[in-house]
Design an enzyme around this catalytic site. Structure first.
Site, PDB file in Angstrom:
ATOM      1  N   GLU A   1       2.752 -11.488   5.533  1.00 25.31           N
ATOM      2  CA  GLU A   1       1.784 -10.849   6.423  1.00 25.31           C
ATOM      3  C   GLU A   1       2.369 -11.012   7.826  1.00 25.31           C
ATOM      4  O   GLU A   1       2.352 -12.096   8.399  1.00 25.31           O
ATOM      5  CB  GLU A   1       0.429 -11.541   6.327  1.00 25.31           C
ATOM      6  CG  GLU A   1      -0.227 -11.463   4.956  1.00 25.31           C
ATOM      7  CD  GLU A   1      -0.888 -10.117   4.706  1.00 25.31           C
ATOM      8  OE1 GLU A   1      -0.762  -9.224   5.565  1.00 25.31           O
ATOM      9  OE2 GLU A   1      -1.539  -9.978   3.661  1.00 25.31           O
TER      10      GLU A   1
ATOM     11  N   GLU B   1      -1.556  -0.001   8.080  1.00 24.82           N
ATOM     12  CA  GLU B   1      -0.696  -1.001   7.453  1.00 24.82           C
ATOM     13  C   GLU B   1       0.346  -0.328   6.554  1.00 24.82           C
ATOM     14  O   GLU B   1       1.492  -0.772   6.473  1.00 24.82           O
ATOM     15  CB  GLU B   1      -1.537  -1.971   6.632  1.00 24.82           C
ATOM     16  CG  GLU B   1      -0.731  -3.047   5.934  1.00 24.82           C
ATOM     17  CD  GLU B   1      -1.590  -3.929   5.047  1.00 24.82           C
ATOM     18  OE1 GLU B   1      -1.017  -4.861   4.426  1.00 24.82           O
ATOM     19  OE2 GLU B   1      -2.817  -3.699   4.949  1.00 24.82           O
TER      20      GLU B   1
ATOM     21  N   HIS C   1       0.832  -1.202   0.000  1.00 27.51           N
ATOM     22  CA  HIS C   1       0.000   0.000   0.000  1.00 27.51           C
ATOM     23  C   HIS C   1       0.870   1.257   0.000  1.00 27.51           C
ATOM     24  O   HIS C   1       2.067   1.186  -0.197  1.00 27.51           O
ATOM     25  CB  HIS C   1      -0.996  -0.043   1.157  1.00 27.51           C
ATOM     26  CG  HIS C   1      -1.667  -1.381   1.270  1.00 27.51           C
ATOM     27  ND1 HIS C   1      -2.605  -1.826   0.353  1.00 27.51           N
ATOM     28  CD2 HIS C   1      -1.467  -2.403   2.140  1.00 27.51           C
ATOM     29  CE1 HIS C   1      -2.968  -3.059   0.673  1.00 27.51           C
ATOM     30  NE2 HIS C   1      -2.299  -3.436   1.738  1.00 27.51           N
TER      31      HIS C   1
ATOM     32  N   HIS D   1       3.507  -6.751   4.380  1.00 29.41           N
ATOM     33  CA  HIS D   1       2.132  -6.428   4.743  1.00 29.41           C
ATOM     34  C   HIS D   1       1.844  -6.796   6.194  1.00 29.41           C
ATOM     35  O   HIS D   1       2.647  -7.436   6.867  1.00 29.41           O
ATOM     36  CB  HIS D   1       1.155  -7.191   3.851  1.00 29.41           C
ATOM     37  CG  HIS D   1       1.161  -6.757   2.429  1.00 29.41           C
ATOM     38  ND1 HIS D   1       0.313  -5.788   1.945  1.00 29.41           N
ATOM     39  CD2 HIS D   1       1.923  -7.150   1.380  1.00 29.41           C
ATOM     40  CE1 HIS D   1       0.552  -5.604   0.665  1.00 29.41           C
ATOM     41  NE2 HIS D   1       1.521  -6.420   0.289  1.00 29.41           N
TER      42      HIS D   1
END
Length: 320
Positions: A283, A145, A108, A201
Site C-alpha cells: 500500500e 487506485e 483492481h 495498491h
C-alpha cells in the site's frame, strides 16, 4: 486500498515478534532513519502510529540493493473470470535478474467500475469467501487506485526488464476488461513459477492517516490455501521492499497500521492465501490524505515508488 470489500477487512490480530529478526533488522535502521529524518525536516510526517495492529518486525532500513529492511488486496474467481491475456515479456537484457520471473499484480482494474455484477460474485480464498474484486479507492479529486497501480506496475516492469527479468502482469488495464478475480491473480503467479510476486495498491483511509505499509501473508492452512512454505521468503521479500521503498521515496511507514514498522501480516487476502510463490502487497500511501495524495498523483514520485520496489525485489532475488 481501503478496508472495505474483498481484501479490505480490518487487519488481523497482531502476531508475536521474533527476536532474531528484530536484531537483524536493527543493523539496517540507520540508513532508513536518515531518510526519515530528512523527510521530517521538510515537513513530511503525518503523526504517530495509532492504528491497529498486525505488524512484523521492528522498523528497519535498507541500503540500495542489498537492503533488507524491517501488504492490498488481490481478488478471486469461479463464475469464469474473463480469459486473461496477461502481459508476459522476456527481457533480452543481461543483468542480475537474468533468468528470474517476476509477476506484478496491479491492484483492481480500471474496467471494474463497469462490471459490478462480475466483481461482486463470491470466490473461495481458502479461509472463507469474498467478492471477486472491488473498484478500489481514489483521491478526493478522482484519481483512482486502479490508474495509480497500473502506472506504477508499468514503470516497475520497465525497470525490472532492464535488470534482465522476465515480467508478467496479471492484467494490463484493458485485458482482461475487469478483474481478474483475486484467486485468479494468485494462480497467475503460481502458473508462472514466479521467483517473486508483488501486488501494488494505495489505501483509502482517513485524512491524517499517512504512510505506506507492506502486507505479508500469515501462515494459513485451510481449504485450497497453504501459505506455510512461502511465509518465510515472503517476509524476506516484504522487508527488503519496505526498506528500499522508504529509502528511495521518503514516504514514512504507516501511522495507522503496523505500529510504525511499515509491515502488516494478514490472513484474509485471497491473493496471498492462494499464492504458492513468495508474494507481498504494498500500500504505497493513503489516497484520502491530502499530503499522500499529492505524492501519489505525481509522475515523478510514482517513478521513485517503482524504483524503490524494484530495488527491494532485486535485493531479494540476488539472495534467493
Amino acid at each position: 486500498m481501503s478496508y472495505v470489500g474483498p481484501d479490505f477487512d480490518p487487519p488481523q490480530p497482531r502476531r508475536p515478534r521474533r527476536g532474531p529478526l528484530t536484531v537483524a533488522l536493527a543493523a539496517l535502521v540507520p540508513g532508513a532513519l536518515l531518510g526519515w529524518l530528512v523527510y521530517e525536516a521538510v515537513g513530511g510526517s503525518g503523526g504517530s502510529g495509532s492504528g491497529s495492529d498486525t505488524a512484523g518486525p521492528q522498523t528497519s532500513a535498507a541500503s540500495p540493493s542489498t537492503a533488507k529492511p524491517w501488504s492490498a488486496p488481490a481478488t478471486d474467481d469461479k463464475q469464469k473470470s474473463p480469459s486473461p491475456s496477461h502481459t508476459s515479456r522476456t527481457s533480452t537484457a543481461d543483468g542480475p535478474l537474468k533468468g528470474k520471473v517476476v509477476v506484478i499484480d496491479p491492484g483492481h482494474n480500471p474496467g471494474n467500475f463497469s462490471h459490478a455484477a462480475e466483481i461482486n460474485r463470491q470466490v473461495d480464498i481458502g479461509t472463507n469467501k469474498k467478492e471477486c474484486d472491488t473498484t478500489g479507492t481514489s483521491t478526493n479529486s478522482g484519481y483512482t487506485e486502479a490508474r495509480f497501480s497500473l502506472d506504477v506496475a508499468h514503470r516497475l516492469r520497465t525497470i525490472l526488464e532492464q535488470q534482465g527479468a522476465t515480467v508478467k502482469l496479471t492484467h494490463d488495464g484493458d485485458s482482461p476488461p475487469w478483474g481478474p478475480c483475486v484467486d485468479e491473480r494468485a494462480r497467475i503467479g503460481n502458473s508462472a513459477h514466479a521467483d517473486a510476486a508483488i501486488s501494488i495498491h494505495a489505501d483509502g483511509s482517513a485524512e491524517g492517516d499517512r504512510g505506506f505499509h507492506v502486507i505479508l501473508p500469515a501462515s494459513v492452512h485451510a481449504g485450497a490455501a497453504d501459505t506455510r512454505p512461502i511465509v518465510g521468503p515472503s517476509r524476506d521479500l516484504g522487508e527488503r521492499v519496505a526498506g528500499n521503498f522508504l529509502r528511495v521515496t521518503g514516504e514514512p511507514p504507516s501511522n495507522y497500521v503496523g505500529k510504525g514498522t511499515g509491515l502488516v501480516t494478514r490472513e484474509d487476502l485471497g491473493g496471498l492465501n492462494l499464492s504458492t510463490v513468495p508474494k507481498v502487497f504494498i500500500e504505497c500511501g493513503n489516497m484520502r490524505d491530502s499530503k499522500d495524495a499529492a505524492l501519489l498523483t505525481s509522475g515523478a514520485w510514482r517513478q521513485k515508488a517503482a524504483q524503490g520496489i524494484s530495488e527491494g525485489i532485486v535485493s531479494f532475488l540476488r539472495e534467493s
